[in-house]
Scaffold this motif. Structure first.
Motif, PDB file in Angstrom:
ATOM      1  N   ARG A  75      -7.653   4.435  -6.152  1.00  0.00           N
ATOM      2  CA  ARG A  75      -7.068   3.203  -6.442  1.00  0.00           C
ATOM      3  C   ARG A  75      -6.460   3.795  -8.214  1.00  0.00           C
ATOM      4  NH1 ARG A  75      -8.463  -0.547  -2.644  1.00  0.00           N
ATOM      5  NH2 ARG A  75     -10.509  -0.365  -3.801  1.00  0.00           N
ATOM      6  N   ARG A  76      -7.705   4.252  -8.362  1.00  0.00           N
ATOM      7  CA  ARG A  76      -8.310   4.273 -10.029  1.00  0.00           C
ATOM      8  C   ARG A  76      -7.963   5.293 -10.666  1.00  0.00           C
ATOM      9  NH1 ARG A  76     -14.791   3.633 -10.657  1.00  0.00           N
ATOM     10  NH2 ARG A  76     -14.056   4.022 -13.107  1.00  0.00           N
TER      11      ARG A  76
ATOM     12  N   SER B 180     -10.731   4.964  -0.960  1.00  0.00           N
ATOM     13  CA  SER B 180      -9.799   4.403  -1.004  1.00  0.00           C
ATOM     14  C   SER B 180      -9.688   3.684  -2.581  1.00  0.00           C
ATOM     15  CB  SER B 180     -10.159   2.745  -0.141  1.00  0.00           C
ATOM     16  OG  SER B 180      -9.678   3.763   0.916  1.00  0.00           O
ATOM     17  N   ARG B 181     -10.951   3.282  -3.522  1.00  0.00           N
ATOM     18  CA  ARG B 181     -11.523   2.741  -4.803  1.00  0.00           C
ATOM     19  C   ARG B 181     -10.776   3.482  -5.694  1.00  0.00           C
ATOM     20  NH1 ARG B 181     -15.117  -0.271  -2.228  1.00  0.00           N
ATOM     21  NH2 ARG B 181     -16.889   0.882  -2.680  1.00  0.00           N
TER      22      ARG B 181
END
Length: 274
Positions: free
Chosen positions: A54-55, A50-51
């Motif tokens: 987002r990046r 998920s991170r």
């Protein structure tokens, strides 16, 4: 170095090693299984994915069977392609190849970009020749250009090709531009972690187990891929005698040659299409 195997780092390493063999997305369930083999629990895989989404590193999509999966963004593909040239570099660097200089000027009202520029150049492996003047082997020019353009920092920087003409001997100057003692320690840490792994395979009878080969290669690559950035491939004639980077490079190459393709078989079994 032993603490660097974070879930997010291992996912990036996995995509760099095995997730680009086709443009197909990797199923979430396959990521959980494949990262689990390297000691990452399912919640950590999902939160790290998920991170990375987002990046902008990973893009959610569907496999041909309709399962949820993640593919690399175009930016991530370029980032990993640039990394390949460092991680798997086979041609020994030569002092005669020269240097690339990065000279930058940032207006005071945008001084936060000055810090970003310095930190990014350091992460690319540049040394500091003088305040505002950063230096690296000339072969890093293309990657440096790609990185500065991607971060929209290129308008603050001029890049030059150069040769060192004096007054100090170039080997002495290199010792000022980079912290060679710190770089040597990083190579020694890699050797302490992964040379025993190679020795165990050298002593073993028969082919390695695919899951073991996959896990050991992924962990070795996750450790190794930072080293060619900390140590940007300085020519051996400019380095101290018995430089540990020569041995760590040899150890990683042999681990790659022994384990990569065997590990690919394990990946193919658990993520068809890659």
């Amino acid at each position: 170095m032993a603490e660097q195997h974070t879930p997010r780092s291992l996912i990036v390493t996995f995509y760099g090693a095995y997730g680009r063999s086709t443009r197909s997305p990797v199923r979430v369930a396959a990521l959980v299984r494949l990262l689990g083999a390297a000691g990452v629990d399912p919640p950590s895989v999902r939160s790290s994915v998920s991170r990375l989404k987002r990046r902008g590193f990973l893009v959610p999509t569907r496999t041909t069977e309709g399962a949820a999966g993640y593919a690399l963004s175009d930016e991530a593909e370029q980032l990993l392609a640039d990394g390949d040239r460092r991680i798997y570099e086979s041609d020994p660097p030569c002092a005669a190849d020269g240097w690339v200089l990065a000279v930058f000027s940032v207006p005071e009202q945008e001084r936060h970009k000055r810090h970003l520029l310095r930190s990014r150049l350091a992460r690319l492996g540049f040394g500091t020749a003088a305040p505002g003047v950063w230096i690296a082997p000339a072969r890093l020019y293309e990657e440096t250009r790609h990185t500065l353009e991607r971060l929209q920092l290129d308008s603050y920087v001029d890049l030059f090709r150069a040769e060192h003409l004096g007054f100090a001997a170039t080997a002495d100057a290199v010792g000022r531009w980079w912290d060679l003692a710190a770089l040597a320690r990083e190579h020694e840490e890699f050797l302490a972690l992964h040379e025993p792994v190679l020795l165990s395979y050298q002593r073993g009878a028969g082919p390695p187990d695919p899951e073991d080969a996959y896990r050991d290669y992924l962990l070795a690559l996750d450790s190794w891929r930072r080293l060619p950035y900390a140590d940007p491939g300085l020519p051996s004639e400019l380095l101290p005698a018995n430089w540990p980077g020569d041995r760590s490079t040899k150890i990683f190459k042999e681990l790659h040659d022994r384990l990569y393709l065997v590990g690919a078989g394990f990946v193919a079994e658990h993520s068809p299409g890659l």
